[in-house]
Design a protein around this motif. Structure first.
Motif, PDB file in Angstrom:
ATOM      1  N   ARG A   1       0.820  -1.216   0.000  1.00  0.00           N
ATOM      2  CA  ARG A   1       0.000   0.000   0.000  1.00  0.00           C
ATOM      3  C   ARG A   1       0.854   1.266   0.000  1.00  0.00           C
ATOM      4  NH1 ARG A   1      -2.227   3.935   2.926  1.00  0.00           N
ATOM      5  NH2 ARG A   1      -0.981   3.463   4.780  1.00  0.00           N
ATOM      6  N   LEU A   2       1.954   1.214   0.732  1.00  0.00           N
ATOM      7  CA  LEU A   2       2.812   2.393   0.849  1.00  0.00           C
ATOM      8  C   LEU A   2       3.748   2.563  -0.347  1.00  0.00           C
ATOM      9  CD1 LEU A   2       3.798   2.089   4.610  1.00  0.00           C
ATOM     10  CD2 LEU A   2       2.370   3.890   3.612  1.00  0.00           C
ATOM     11  N   GLY A   3       4.135   1.457  -0.966  1.00  0.00           N
ATOM     12  CA  GLY A   3       5.113   1.532  -2.038  1.00  0.00           C
ATOM     13  C   GLY A   3       6.519   1.221  -1.565  1.00  0.00           C
ATOM     14  N   ILE A   4       6.647   0.263  -0.646  1.00  0.00           N
ATOM     15  CA  ILE A   4       7.950  -0.200  -0.164  1.00  0.00           C
ATOM     16  C   ILE A   4       8.208  -1.580  -0.774  1.00  0.00           C
ATOM     17  CG2 ILE A   4       9.374  -0.773   1.837  1.00  0.00           C
ATOM     18  CD1 ILE A   4       7.525   0.973   3.538  1.00  0.00           C
ATOM     19  N   MET A   5       9.351  -1.737  -1.432  1.00  0.00           N
ATOM     20  CA  MET A   5       9.686  -3.026  -2.029  1.00  0.00           C
ATOM     21  C   MET A   5       9.904  -4.088  -0.964  1.00  0.00           C
ATOM     22  SD  MET A   5      12.240  -2.018  -5.205  1.00  0.00           S
ATOM     23  CE  MET A   5      13.098  -0.671  -4.357  1.00  0.00           C
ATOM     24  N   LEU A   6       9.396  -5.279  -1.209  1.00  0.00           N
ATOM     25  CA  LEU A   6       9.591  -6.429  -0.333  1.00  0.00           C
ATOM     26  C   LEU A   6      10.881  -7.131  -0.726  1.00  0.00           C
ATOM     27  CD1 LEU A   6       5.892  -7.353  -0.550  1.00  0.00           C
ATOM     28  CD2 LEU A   6       7.071  -7.366   1.656  1.00  0.00           C
ATOM     29  N   ASP A   7      11.800  -7.266   0.233  1.00  0.00           N
ATOM     30  CA  ASP A   7      13.089  -7.890  -0.029  1.00  0.00           C
ATOM     31  C   ASP A   7      13.103  -9.302   0.538  1.00  0.00           C
ATOM     32  OD1 ASP A   7      15.718  -8.541  -0.491  1.00  0.00           O
ATOM     33  OD2 ASP A   7      16.529  -7.225   1.068  1.00  0.00           O
ATOM     34  N   CYS A   8      13.326 -10.282  -0.339  1.00  0.00           N
ATOM     35  CA  CYS A   8      13.284 -11.691   0.048  1.00  0.00           C
ATOM     36  C   CYS A   8      14.643 -12.267   0.425  1.00  0.00           C
ATOM     37  CB  CYS A   8      12.661 -12.516  -1.070  1.00  0.00           C
ATOM     38  SG  CYS A   8      10.907 -12.163  -1.329  1.00  0.00           S
TER      39      CYS A   8
ATOM     40  N   ALA B   1       2.665  -6.678  -5.825  1.00  0.00           N
ATOM     41  CA  ALA B   1       3.715  -6.051  -6.629  1.00  0.00           C
ATOM     42  C   ALA B   1       4.895  -7.019  -6.744  1.00  0.00           C
ATOM     43  CB  ALA B   1       4.157  -4.746  -5.972  1.00  0.00           C
ATOM     44  N   PRO B   2       5.757  -6.817  -7.731  1.00  0.00           N
ATOM     45  CA  PRO B   2       6.971  -7.638  -7.820  1.00  0.00           C
ATOM     46  C   PRO B   2       7.833  -7.464  -6.573  1.00  0.00           C
ATOM     47  CG  PRO B   2       6.667  -6.318  -9.810  1.00  0.00           C
ATOM     48  CD  PRO B   2       5.685  -5.808  -8.799  1.00  0.00           C
TER      49      PRO B   2
ATOM     50  N   LYS C   1       3.379   2.021  -8.677  1.00  0.00           N
ATOM     51  CA  LYS C   1       2.087   1.993  -9.346  1.00  0.00           C
ATOM     52  C   LYS C   1       1.049   1.203  -8.558  1.00  0.00           C
ATOM     53  CE  LYS C   1       3.802   2.558 -14.065  1.00  0.00           C
ATOM     54  NZ  LYS C   1       3.978   1.902 -15.388  1.00  0.00           N
ATOM     55  N   VAL C   2       1.495   0.078  -7.974  1.00  0.00           N
ATOM     56  CA  VAL C   2       0.581  -0.711  -7.141  1.00  0.00           C
ATOM     57  C   VAL C   2       0.132   0.121  -5.949  1.00  0.00           C
ATOM     58  CG1 VAL C   2       0.451  -2.692  -5.572  1.00  0.00           C
ATOM     59  CG2 VAL C   2       1.455  -2.954  -7.847  1.00  0.00           C
ATOM     60  N   ALA C   3       1.036   0.871  -5.366  1.00  0.00           N
ATOM     61  CA  ALA C   3       0.692   1.728  -4.228  1.00  0.00           C
ATOM     62  C   ALA C   3      -0.294   2.802  -4.629  1.00  0.00           C
ATOM     63  CB  ALA C   3       1.956   2.359  -3.654  1.00  0.00           C
ATOM     64  N   GLU C   4      -0.141   3.378  -5.803  1.00  0.00           N
ATOM     65  CA  GLU C   4      -1.026   4.440  -6.280  1.00  0.00           C
ATOM     66  C   GLU C   4      -2.454   3.936  -6.488  1.00  0.00           C
ATOM     67  OE1 GLU C   4       2.495   6.809  -8.715  1.00  0.00           O
ATOM     68  OE2 GLU C   4       0.877   5.784  -9.798  1.00  0.00           O
TER      69      GLU C   4
END
Length: 417
Positions: A219-226, A243-244, A412-415
């Motif tokens: 929601r915020l637009g922070i990338m998830l790091d795996c 999101a990716p 874009k997903v966050a937007e």
């Protein structure tokens, strides 16, 4: 980053007889350089491309390095793997500053968040102290703008989600401060998820709060790091995220069987199908099985010493023991070609759009391979890629376009939310 890991049985091997494993380069990548003139031309071209392209590094541990001992990184430093002079020489445009928080701190309320904020302060102060050299970056557009000005961008990623401290409002706090990816955990399971290094498997992947963290990061637009997370967590994050996702500093497990910290082919492929990127770690222990086995011995010896003395991982006595151990049993190092082997492998199993660079500079210094000892030597890797037949377009994707695509898609997903 220096890991705090589980203790296993310690034994010593004669490292001199360990041979490096090999991998097959995809046939389409092979090329033959017939003359010295051709070879020199490729080296010059690699230098030119390193400065023509933006180069994003997914993980540089400079903040924690400076937290321990402040240095003037506007000039070339004696220690470490990153400073302004060497970054400019190597063409490193945008090293993600790792806001690293040791797992030990998550047991003490408030300490994780306090350290994270202090490291962010440190990064901000670098840009204020040296505004003609460094600049903050909170988006790909910021990096491009800084690049045109000749500035090195300092985007930030947080290594370990423990500073969130079970309060989703803290995610917004760190987003506002410039954090653009979060490595969900580090060397121990936390309130978000299970780690690759801890065999406890507290949650079997994501915790209930961890699932909320994934949604809120989307929601915020922070990338998830795996990077650092367990396989179950990895698979669940990829499935749940809208999101990716990225792995900011991981390599391919097929080269280091049994080293769970690296990503297996099946998860690299699942991540790629959703548009994600794995950013290859430069440490020899991530790249090659012989180096990895030697590192495991060292790691276990350090943990045993730490436990026998009942000391925290960052105690001076533990650091002194590690220094003595490394001097006596140096880890065999691989070469820059091995980094290219991992890139080749990702290209083979997932495609050119799903690989990037995540050096782990300043976190794995003694284990960096020959030809990639610090950020000034990045053109050596580009040279190897050229020699193997990679096009300029493909190298540009590896250097930054793949990560930019993910970052923009996350925005874009966050937007849309």
């Amino acid at each position: 980053m220096r890991k705090t890991l589980p203790l296993i049985t310690i034994f010593l091997l004669n490292l001199a007889f360990i041979s490096f494993s090999s991998t097959t380069i995809p046939q389409k990548q092979k090329t033959t350089i017939k003359t010295t003139t051709d070879d020199e031309a490729l080296k010059k071209k690699a230098e030119a491309l390193a400065h023509r392209f933006v180069i994003v590094d997914g993980h540089v541990d400079l903040p924690y390095r400076l937290h321990g001992k402040m240095e003037d990184v506007s000039v070339q430093t004696v220690g470490g793997d990153f400073d302004y002079v060497r970054a400019k020489k190597g063409g490193l445009t945008a090293p993600f500053m790792s806001i690293y928080v040791p797992a030990d701190l998550q047991k003490r309320k408030g300490f994780s968040k306090a350290l994270a904020d202090s490291l962010i302060d440190l990064v901000e102060n670098l840009t204020k102290t040296y505004p003609d050299k460094f600049a903050l970056a909170k988006s790909p557009a910021d990096i491009l703008q800084n690049f045109k000005k000749g500035l090195i961008s300092l985007p930030m990623g947080m290594e370990n989600g423990s500073p969130v401290e079970s309060n989703l409002e803290n995610l917004k706090h760190f987003y506002d401060r410039g954090v653009r990816y979060i490595t969900l955990c580090h060397g121990e399971d936390n309130f978000i998820c299970d780690t690759s290094y801890d065999t406890t498997r507290t949650w079997g992947g994501l915790s209930p709060i961890g699932r909320q963290v994934v949604r809120e990061m989307n929601r915020l637009g922070i990338m998830l790091d795996c990077s650092h997370i367990s396989d179950d967590t990895f698979e669940q994050v990829v499935a749940l995220s809208k999101a990716p996702v990225i792995a900011s500093h991981s390599s391919c497990r097929s080269f280091t069987p049994g080293f769970i910290r690296n990503a297996p082919d099946v998860l690299i492929q699942k991540m790629a199908k959703k548009g994600g990127v794995i950013m290859i770690n430069f440490s020899s222990m991530f790249l090659d099985s012989a180096s990895n086995k030697a590192y495991e011995l060292k790691r276990n010896a350090i943990k045993a010493f730490q436990k026998s003395k009942n000391l925290p991982a960052d105690a001076p006595e533990v650091q002194a023991f590690e220094k003595e151990y490394v001097a006596k049993y140096p880890t065999p190092l691989t070469t820059v070609e091995r980094v290219a082997d991992h890139i080749d492998h990702v290209v083979k199993i997932a495609g050119i759009d799903h690989v990037g660079l995540g050096s782990d500079f300043d976190g794995v210094g003694p284990t960096l391979p020959d030809g990639l000892k610090d950020c000034s030597e990045i053109p050596n890797l580009i040279y190897i890629l050229l020699k193997r037949g990679y096009s300029e377009k493909a190298i540009e994707k590896i250097c930054y376009k793949n990560l930019f695509r993910v970052w923009n898609q996350v925005d874009k997903v966050a937007e849309r939310k």
